[in-house]
Write a protein that holds these residues in place. Structure first.
Motif, PDB file in Angstrom:
ATOM      1  N   ALA A  32       0.867  -1.181   0.000  1.00 18.01           N
ATOM      2  CA  ALA A  32       0.000   0.000   0.000  1.00 18.01           C
ATOM      3  C   ALA A  32       0.902   1.229   0.000  1.00 18.01           C
ATOM      4  O   ALA A  32       2.133   1.086   0.014  1.00 18.01           O
ATOM      5  N   GLY A  84      -8.011  -0.375  -4.260  1.00 20.93           N
ATOM      6  CA  GLY A  84      -9.018   0.263  -5.102  1.00 20.93           C
ATOM      7  C   GLY A  84      -9.799   1.271  -4.296  1.00 20.93           C
ATOM      8  O   GLY A  84      -9.679   1.338  -3.070  1.00 20.93           O
ATOM      9  N   GLY A 179     -20.903  -6.591  -2.113  1.00 17.88           N
ATOM     10  CA  GLY A 179     -21.862  -5.487  -2.002  1.00 17.88           C
ATOM     11  C   GLY A 179     -21.460  -4.622  -0.818  1.00 17.88           C
ATOM     12  O   GLY A 179     -20.268  -4.345  -0.621  1.00 17.88           O
ATOM     13  N   PHE A 186     -13.556   2.570   2.995  1.00 15.89           N
ATOM     14  CA  PHE A 186     -14.129   2.768   1.657  1.00 15.89           C
ATOM     15  C   PHE A 186     -14.992   4.039   1.555  1.00 15.89           C
ATOM     16  O   PHE A 186     -14.780   4.878   0.674  1.00 15.89           O
TER      17      PHE A 186
HETATM   18  N1  LIG Z   1     -16.039  -1.752   1.244  1.00  8.34           N
HETATM   19  C1  LIG Z   1     -16.911  -2.028   0.311  1.00  8.34           C
HETATM   20  O1  LIG Z   1     -18.128  -1.834   0.509  1.00  8.34           O
HETATM   21  C2  LIG Z   1     -16.487  -2.621  -0.995  1.00  8.34           C
HETATM   22  C3  LIG Z   1     -17.472  -3.227  -1.783  1.00  8.34           C
HETATM   23  C4  LIG Z   1     -17.096  -3.774  -2.998  1.00  8.34           C
HETATM   24  C5  LIG Z   1     -15.799  -3.735  -3.420  1.00  8.34           C
HETATM   25  N2  LIG Z   1     -14.843  -3.120  -2.641  1.00  8.34           N
HETATM   26  C6  LIG Z   1     -13.463  -3.095  -3.170  1.00  8.34           C
HETATM   27  O2  LIG Z   1     -12.621  -3.757  -2.256  1.00  8.34           O
HETATM   28  C7  LIG Z   1     -11.311  -3.207  -2.322  1.00  8.34           C
HETATM   29  C8  LIG Z   1     -10.843  -2.835  -0.921  1.00  8.34           C
HETATM   30  O3  LIG Z   1     -11.711  -1.859  -0.388  1.00  8.34           O
HETATM   31  P1  LIG Z   1     -11.869  -1.562   1.159  1.00  8.34           P
HETATM   32  O4  LIG Z   1     -13.318  -1.478   1.430  1.00  8.34           O
HETATM   33  O5  LIG Z   1     -11.035  -2.467   1.955  1.00  8.34           O
HETATM   34  O6  LIG Z   1     -11.326  -0.035   1.187  1.00  8.34           O
HETATM   35  P2  LIG Z   1     -10.219   0.691   2.056  1.00  8.34           P
HETATM   36  O7  LIG Z   1     -10.347   0.349   3.499  1.00  8.34           O
HETATM   37  O8  LIG Z   1     -10.301   2.131   1.662  1.00  8.34           O
HETATM   38  O9  LIG Z   1      -8.847   0.079   1.511  1.00  8.34           O
HETATM   39  C9  LIG Z   1      -8.354   0.394   0.240  1.00  8.34           C
HETATM   40  C10 LIG Z   1      -6.890   0.013   0.189  1.00  8.34           C
HETATM   41  O10 LIG Z   1      -6.382   0.335  -1.114  1.00  8.34           O
HETATM   42  C11 LIG Z   1      -5.154   0.994  -0.983  1.00  8.34           C
HETATM   43  N3  LIG Z   1      -4.908   1.886  -2.116  1.00  8.34           N
HETATM   44  C12 LIG Z   1      -5.717   2.844  -2.620  1.00  8.34           C
HETATM   45  N4  LIG Z   1      -5.124   3.468  -3.638  1.00  8.34           N
HETATM   46  C13 LIG Z   1      -3.892   2.887  -3.784  1.00  8.34           C
HETATM   47  C14 LIG Z   1      -2.803   3.112  -4.649  1.00  8.34           C
HETATM   48  N5  LIG Z   1      -2.830   4.053  -5.600  1.00  8.34           N
HETATM   49  N6  LIG Z   1      -1.703   2.323  -4.519  1.00  8.34           N
HETATM   50  C15 LIG Z   1      -1.647   1.380  -3.567  1.00  8.34           C
HETATM   51  N7  LIG Z   1      -2.643   1.122  -2.716  1.00  8.34           N
HETATM   52  C16 LIG Z   1      -3.751   1.874  -2.818  1.00  8.34           C
HETATM   53  C17 LIG Z   1      -5.270   1.769   0.332  1.00  8.34           C
HETATM   54  O11 LIG Z   1      -3.970   1.966   0.897  1.00  8.34           O
HETATM   55  P3  LIG Z   1      -3.150   3.326   0.922  1.00  8.34           P
HETATM   56  O12 LIG Z   1      -4.115   4.454   1.020  1.00  8.34           O
HETATM   57  O13 LIG Z   1      -2.281   3.180   2.140  1.00  8.34           O
HETATM   58  O14 LIG Z   1      -2.358   3.286  -0.344  1.00  8.34           O
HETATM   59  C18 LIG Z   1      -6.040   0.770   1.185  1.00  8.34           C
HETATM   60  O15 LIG Z   1      -5.153  -0.136   1.799  1.00  8.34           O
HETATM   61  C19 LIG Z   1     -11.385  -2.025  -3.291  1.00  8.34           C
HETATM   62  O16 LIG Z   1     -10.943  -2.452  -4.564  1.00  8.34           O
HETATM   63  C20 LIG Z   1     -12.880  -1.714  -3.332  1.00  8.34           C
HETATM   64  O17 LIG Z   1     -13.257  -1.103  -4.543  1.00  8.34           O
HETATM   65  C21 LIG Z   1     -15.163  -2.568  -1.446  1.00  8.34           C
END
Ligand SMILES: NC(=O)c1ccc[n+]([C@@H]2O[C@H](COP(=O)([O-])OP(=O)(O)OC[C@H]3O[C@@H](n4cnc5c(N)ncnc54)[C@H](OP(=O)(O)O)[C@@H]3O)[C@@H](O)[C@H]2O)c1
Length: 250
Positions: A32, A84, A179, A186
């Protein structure tokens, strides 16, 4: 299989996946941008965890860093493309263009950087597993989902196309399509740090947790090598697609 690279390891799903895979006995590289968060995780997870600071959007830097991995964290058997984000929930005509570009750079370009670099070594060894974090937003349109949903539709189709290219090789590909999941950053990121607005998304909802997603990943990687889950759609019981809507005034 014993070495996994998890992107987006500093928070949410990625962090929970790292914890679970370490508990399952894997060696895990957690990547990350925020090195302080990765270091905290490393302090808890011990020597089988390697924190790696990089931005998935920076192709050359990612390549250089991955070429310099310590021997004991090579080769990568499992790639979990989880990094993401969603930015904004405005309708397309009010959206911030930079937000759109950042989502495309991270969710699409970042994911293909990692895949393009790591897949050839899996093919060479005829062994590997790629797990992508898509979303139900890649299947179901919702208001304000515009570019985020489109980026996850890319991830869905790219995952399916990888399967096609890899037919005849012992390399597995799964697109996980969650979902509504809470306990991550996020929505805080989506609403540009407005934590109060983010909290309303999860208020009174029994949402899917990062541990639920990590348990799903753990199950997937422990299924037999002849077995491929192409995609897996996960929602809380409290969520369902609510059908098409019609606006009678237009
Ligand atoms: N939560 C939901 O409801 C949900 C639902 C469907 C899908 N998703 C997907 O699941 C994945 C994880 O989401 P999450 O809910 O766990 O969100 P999160 O807690 O915001 O985690 C996102 C992670 O991505 C990293 N990241 C973002 N931009 C980056 C970059 N340019 N380079 C390297 N690392 C990067 C962030 O780390 P740093 O900021 O430290 O780089 C963080 O560790 C995402 O792809 C999201 O679209 C989430």
């Amino acid at each position: 299989m014993n070495i996994a690279l998890v992107t987006g390891a500093s928070s949410g799903f990625g962090q929970a996946i790292c914890r679970k895979l370490i508990a399952d006995g894997y060696k895990v590289i957690g990547a990350a941008r925020r090195s302080d968060k990765l270091q905290k995780l490393a302090d808890q997870l011990g020597d089988n965890f390697l924190p790696l600071t990089f931005d998935v959007t920076k192709k050359d830097a990612v390549e250089t860093i991955l070429l310099q991995l310590p021997k004991e964290f090579q080769p990568i058997d499992i790639l979990i493309n989880n990094a993401g984000l969603a930015l904004g929930l405005e309708p397309a005509y009010e959206a911030n263009y930079n937000d759109w570009e950042t989502m495309i750079q991270t969710n699409i370009i970042g994911l293909i950087h990692l895949t393009h670099q790591i897949l050839p070594s899996m093919v060479e060894r005829n062994y590997g597993y790629i797990i992508n974090l898509g979303s139900v937003a890649g299947t179901y349109a919702y208001k304000g989902g515009n570019v985020y949903g489109a980026s996850k539709a890319f991830v869905k189709q790219f995952s399916a196309n990888l399967r096609t290219d890899l037919l005849g090789k012992r390399i597995r590909v799964t697109n996980i399509e969650p979902g509504l999941c809470g306990g991550t950053e996020f929505s805080n990121i989506r609403f540009h740090g407005n934590d109060e607005q983010a909290a309303t998304v999860y208020k009174d909802v029994d949402y899917v947790t990062p541990e639920d997603i990590a348990n799903t990943v753990s199950w997937l990687v422990n299924t037999p090598n002849h077995f491929n889950v192409n995609s897996i759609e996960i929602m809380p019981v409290a969520q369902a697609s609510a059908g098409l809507s019609v606006c009678k005034q237009v």
